[in-house]
Design a protein around this motif. Structure first.
Motif, PDB file in Angstrom:
ATOM      1  N   ARG A 100       0.820  -1.213   0.000  1.00  0.00           N
ATOM      2  CA  ARG A 100       0.000   0.000   0.000  1.00  0.00           C
ATOM      3  C   ARG A 100       0.851   1.259   0.000  1.00  0.00           C
ATOM      4  O   ARG A 100       0.336   2.370  -0.116  1.00  0.00           O
ATOM      5  CB  ARG A 100      -0.948  -0.031   1.199  1.00  0.00           C
ATOM      6  CG  ARG A 100      -1.936  -1.188   1.093  1.00  0.00           C
ATOM      7  CD  ARG A 100      -2.786  -1.378   2.325  1.00  0.00           C
ATOM      8  NE  ARG A 100      -3.761  -0.314   2.477  1.00  0.00           N
ATOM      9  CZ  ARG A 100      -4.656  -0.283   3.468  1.00  0.00           C
ATOM     10  NH1 ARG A 100      -4.671  -1.260   4.370  1.00  0.00           N
ATOM     11  NH2 ARG A 100      -5.517   0.708   3.557  1.00  0.00           N
ATOM     12  N   VAL A 101       2.168   1.084   0.118  1.00  0.00           N
ATOM     13  CA  VAL A 101       3.116   2.194   0.008  1.00  0.00           C
ATOM     14  C   VAL A 101       4.477   1.590  -0.325  1.00  0.00           C
ATOM     15  O   VAL A 101       4.783   0.470   0.087  1.00  0.00           O
ATOM     16  CB  VAL A 101       3.172   3.025   1.314  1.00  0.00           C
ATOM     17  CG1 VAL A 101       3.573   2.166   2.492  1.00  0.00           C
ATOM     18  CG2 VAL A 101       4.115   4.218   1.176  1.00  0.00           C
ATOM     19  N   LEU A 102       5.270   2.325  -1.077  1.00  0.00           N
ATOM     20  CA  LEU A 102       6.613   1.885  -1.458  1.00  0.00           C
ATOM     21  C   LEU A 102       7.628   2.934  -1.048  1.00  0.00           C
ATOM     22  O   LEU A 102       7.435   4.132  -1.314  1.00  0.00           O
ATOM     23  CB  LEU A 102       6.689   1.658  -2.977  1.00  0.00           C
ATOM     24  CG  LEU A 102       8.081   1.439  -3.581  1.00  0.00           C
ATOM     25  CD1 LEU A 102       8.677   0.121  -3.104  1.00  0.00           C
ATOM     26  CD2 LEU A 102       8.011   1.471  -5.111  1.00  0.00           C
ATOM     27  N   THR A 132       5.773   6.465 -11.639  1.00  0.00           N
ATOM     28  CA  THR A 132       4.727   7.486 -11.651  1.00  0.00           C
ATOM     29  C   THR A 132       3.335   6.901 -11.811  1.00  0.00           C
ATOM     30  O   THR A 132       2.350   7.583 -11.534  1.00  0.00           O
ATOM     31  CB  THR A 132       4.971   8.515 -12.768  1.00  0.00           C
ATOM     32  OG1 THR A 132       5.104   7.840 -14.032  1.00  0.00           O
ATOM     33  CG2 THR A 132       6.256   9.304 -12.499  1.00  0.00           C
ATOM     34  N   SER A 133       3.235   5.650 -12.237  1.00  0.00           N
ATOM     35  CA  SER A 133       1.917   5.053 -12.460  1.00  0.00           C
ATOM     36  C   SER A 133       1.545   3.989 -11.427  1.00  0.00           C
ATOM     37  O   SER A 133       0.437   3.454 -11.473  1.00  0.00           O
ATOM     38  CB  SER A 133       1.851   4.435 -13.863  1.00  0.00           C
ATOM     39  OG  SER A 133       2.783   3.372 -14.009  1.00  0.00           O
ATOM     40  N   LEU A 134       2.436   3.657 -10.501  1.00  0.00           N
ATOM     41  CA  LEU A 134       2.102   2.684  -9.466  1.00  0.00           C
ATOM     42  C   LEU A 134       0.878   3.147  -8.675  1.00  0.00           C
ATOM     43  O   LEU A 134       0.778   4.332  -8.330  1.00  0.00           O
ATOM     44  CB  LEU A 134       3.282   2.491  -8.513  1.00  0.00           C
ATOM     45  CG  LEU A 134       4.427   1.606  -8.993  1.00  0.00           C
ATOM     46  CD1 LEU A 134       5.609   1.731  -8.036  1.00  0.00           C
ATOM     47  CD2 LEU A 134       3.998   0.149  -9.113  1.00  0.00           C
ATOM     48  N   PRO A 135      -0.044   2.246  -8.353  1.00  0.00           N
ATOM     49  CA  PRO A 135      -1.276   2.639  -7.654  1.00  0.00           C
ATOM     50  C   PRO A 135      -1.096   2.739  -6.148  1.00  0.00           C
ATOM     51  O   PRO A 135      -1.966   2.319  -5.376  1.00  0.00           O
ATOM     52  CB  PRO A 135      -2.240   1.506  -8.036  1.00  0.00           C
ATOM     53  CG  PRO A 135      -1.360   0.315  -8.144  1.00  0.00           C
ATOM     54  CD  PRO A 135      -0.066   0.821  -8.739  1.00  0.00           C
ATOM     55  N   MET A 136       0.024   3.264  -5.715  1.00  0.00           N
ATOM     56  CA  MET A 136       0.269   3.493  -4.295  1.00  0.00           C
ATOM     57  C   MET A 136       1.263   4.645  -4.170  1.00  0.00           C
ATOM     58  O   MET A 136       2.011   4.922  -5.109  1.00  0.00           O
ATOM     59  CB  MET A 136       0.829   2.239  -3.599  1.00  0.00           C
ATOM     60  CG  MET A 136       2.302   1.978  -3.787  1.00  0.00           C
ATOM     61  SD  MET A 136       2.753   0.964  -5.198  1.00  0.00           S
ATOM     62  CE  MET A 136       2.104  -0.626  -4.812  1.00  0.00           C
ATOM     63  N   PRO A 137       1.278   5.351  -3.033  1.00  0.00           N
ATOM     64  CA  PRO A 137       2.278   6.404  -2.848  1.00  0.00           C
ATOM     65  C   PRO A 137       3.682   5.817  -2.862  1.00  0.00           C
ATOM     66  O   PRO A 137       3.926   4.745  -2.301  1.00  0.00           O
ATOM     67  CB  PRO A 137       1.931   6.983  -1.474  1.00  0.00           C
ATOM     68  CG  PRO A 137       0.530   6.559  -1.201  1.00  0.00           C
ATOM     69  CD  PRO A 137       0.362   5.241  -1.884  1.00  0.00           C
ATOM     70  N   VAL A 138       4.598   6.529  -3.495  1.00  0.00           N
ATOM     71  CA  VAL A 138       6.004   6.132  -3.540  1.00  0.00           C
ATOM     72  C   VAL A 138       6.818   7.212  -2.840  1.00  0.00           C
ATOM     73  O   VAL A 138       6.761   8.385  -3.231  1.00  0.00           O
ATOM     74  CB  VAL A 138       6.500   5.944  -4.983  1.00  0.00           C
ATOM     75  CG1 VAL A 138       7.970   5.504  -4.985  1.00  0.00           C
ATOM     76  CG2 VAL A 138       5.634   4.934  -5.730  1.00  0.00           C
ATOM     77  N   ILE A 139       7.544   6.819  -1.808  1.00  0.00           N
ATOM     78  CA  ILE A 139       8.361   7.750  -1.026  1.00  0.00           C
ATOM     79  C   ILE A 139       9.826   7.544  -1.376  1.00  0.00           C
ATOM     80  O   ILE A 139      10.328   6.422  -1.325  1.00  0.00           O
ATOM     81  CB  ILE A 139       8.176   7.506   0.486  1.00  0.00           C
ATOM     82  CG1 ILE A 139       6.707   7.619   0.897  1.00  0.00           C
ATOM     83  CG2 ILE A 139       9.039   8.478   1.302  1.00  0.00           C
ATOM     84  CD1 ILE A 139       6.441   7.149   2.321  1.00  0.00           C
ATOM     85  N   ALA A 140      10.514   8.614  -1.725  1.00  0.00           N
ATOM     86  CA  ALA A 140      11.966   8.562  -1.893  1.00  0.00           C
ATOM     87  C   ALA A 140      12.612   8.983  -0.575  1.00  0.00           C
ATOM     88  O   ALA A 140      12.388  10.103  -0.098  1.00  0.00           O
ATOM     89  CB  ALA A 140      12.420   9.471  -3.022  1.00  0.00           C
ATOM     90  N   ARG A 141      13.384   8.091  -0.003  1.00  0.00           N
ATOM     91  CA  ARG A 141      14.153   8.390   1.210  1.00  0.00           C
ATOM     92  C   ARG A 141      15.572   8.702   0.750  1.00  0.00           C
ATOM     93  O   ARG A 141      16.375   7.809   0.508  1.00  0.00           O
ATOM     94  CB  ARG A 141      14.146   7.184   2.156  1.00  0.00           C
ATOM     95  CG  ARG A 141      15.046   7.341   3.394  1.00  0.00           C
ATOM     96  CD  ARG A 141      15.168   6.005   4.119  1.00  0.00           C
ATOM     97  NE  ARG A 141      16.111   6.043   5.232  1.00  0.00           N
ATOM     98  CZ  ARG A 141      17.422   5.869   5.114  1.00  0.00           C
ATOM     99  NH1 ARG A 141      17.978   5.634   3.912  1.00  0.00           N
ATOM    100  NH2 ARG A 141      18.204   5.913   6.189  1.00  0.00           N
TER     101      ARG A 141
END
Length: 259
Positions: free
Chosen positions: A47-49, A93-102
């Protein structure tokens, strides 16, 4: 699945992809591209990456040793971009979940633009973003020429791209290039808190927000209003919307399932 150039884990709705070539500042090789692509294909249940880098850097872009060019030799860089970098940016950009860059350290070249392709960028204050392409006679690929002027305006985009000067994380946040710059010691807590929040959030609603904001550049206001109507209609039938309203009325914490 075993990986040689990345580390990939999933637990509690959170997927974490770590670029794992710290001796090369996590720069990309063909093998790393292939492993990242496989990992992202397997992240469908998350649900998040979170994407980050091992060691002291986030990613230094392309490992030039992996496509070394002899003096006088010509090389088709368009093939590398079309085969590896473009698919990666499109996927993120198209993944159906929020993507966080750490962003834990330097993010240079394609590494900077891979971070900027993520939905939310949280960086340590010691981190720097470098559009290093001009130093070797290239243009900012991996979406760079598209995203930079949209985030910081043409003047700053040109300055970053033409000079290849490092941009400290705090200034990147001030300019609106990234979401937030935090003290190095606070980076893990900041990212983990954000990921935990998204992992228990109404997933379909977040996916719709991500999709609509990213696509809005190509729409007129009238078109966007119609798309908002359609999205609201669809989301209004979701289990998460009903749960959110019920929790609000009952003054309790909602239990979103992502449906």
């Amino acid at each position: 699945m075993a990986y040689r150039t990345i580390d990939f884990k999933q637990a509690g709705g959170i997927a974490r992809l770590t670029l794992n070539r710290p001796d090369r500042l996590n720069s990309f090789t063909v093998e790393m591209h292939e492993e990242v692509a496989r990992a992202l294909e397997g992240a469908g249940d998350a649900r998040v990456l979170i994407i980050t880098g091992a060691g002291r850097g986030f990613c230094a872009g392309q490992d030039l040793n992996d496509r070394a060019v002899a003096p006088g030799e010509k090389v088709d860089l368009g093939h590398s971009v079309e085969s590896y970098y473009n698919p990666l940016i499109r996927k993120l950009t198209s993944l159906p979940m929020p993507v966080i860059a750490r962003v834990n350290g330097v993010a240079a070249g394609a590494g900077a633009n891979i971070a900027l392709a993520c939905d939310i960028v949280v960086a340590a204050k010691s981190a720097k973003f470098i559009q290093s392409f001009a130093s070797i006679g290239l243009i900012p690929d991996s979406g760079g020429t598209w995203v930079l002027p949209r985030l910081v305006g043409q003047a700053r985009a040109l300055g970053l791209a033409l000079t290849a000067e490092p941009l400290p994380a705090e200034k990147a946040a001030e300019w609106g290039l990234i979401w937030k710059a935090v003290e190095d010691i606070e980076l893990d807590a900041e990212v983990d808190t954000l990921a935990a929040r998204f992992a228990t959030a109404p997933t379909r609603g977040l996916a719709a927000i991500k999709k609509m904001i990213r696509a809005s550049w190509t729409h007129s206001l009238d078109e966007e209003l119609d798309l908002q109507r359609d999205a609201m209609r669809e989301l209004g039938y979701s289990d998460d919307y009903r749960e959110g309203v019920a929790a609000f009325m009952e003054k309790r914490t909602p239990r979103f399932t992502g449906r």
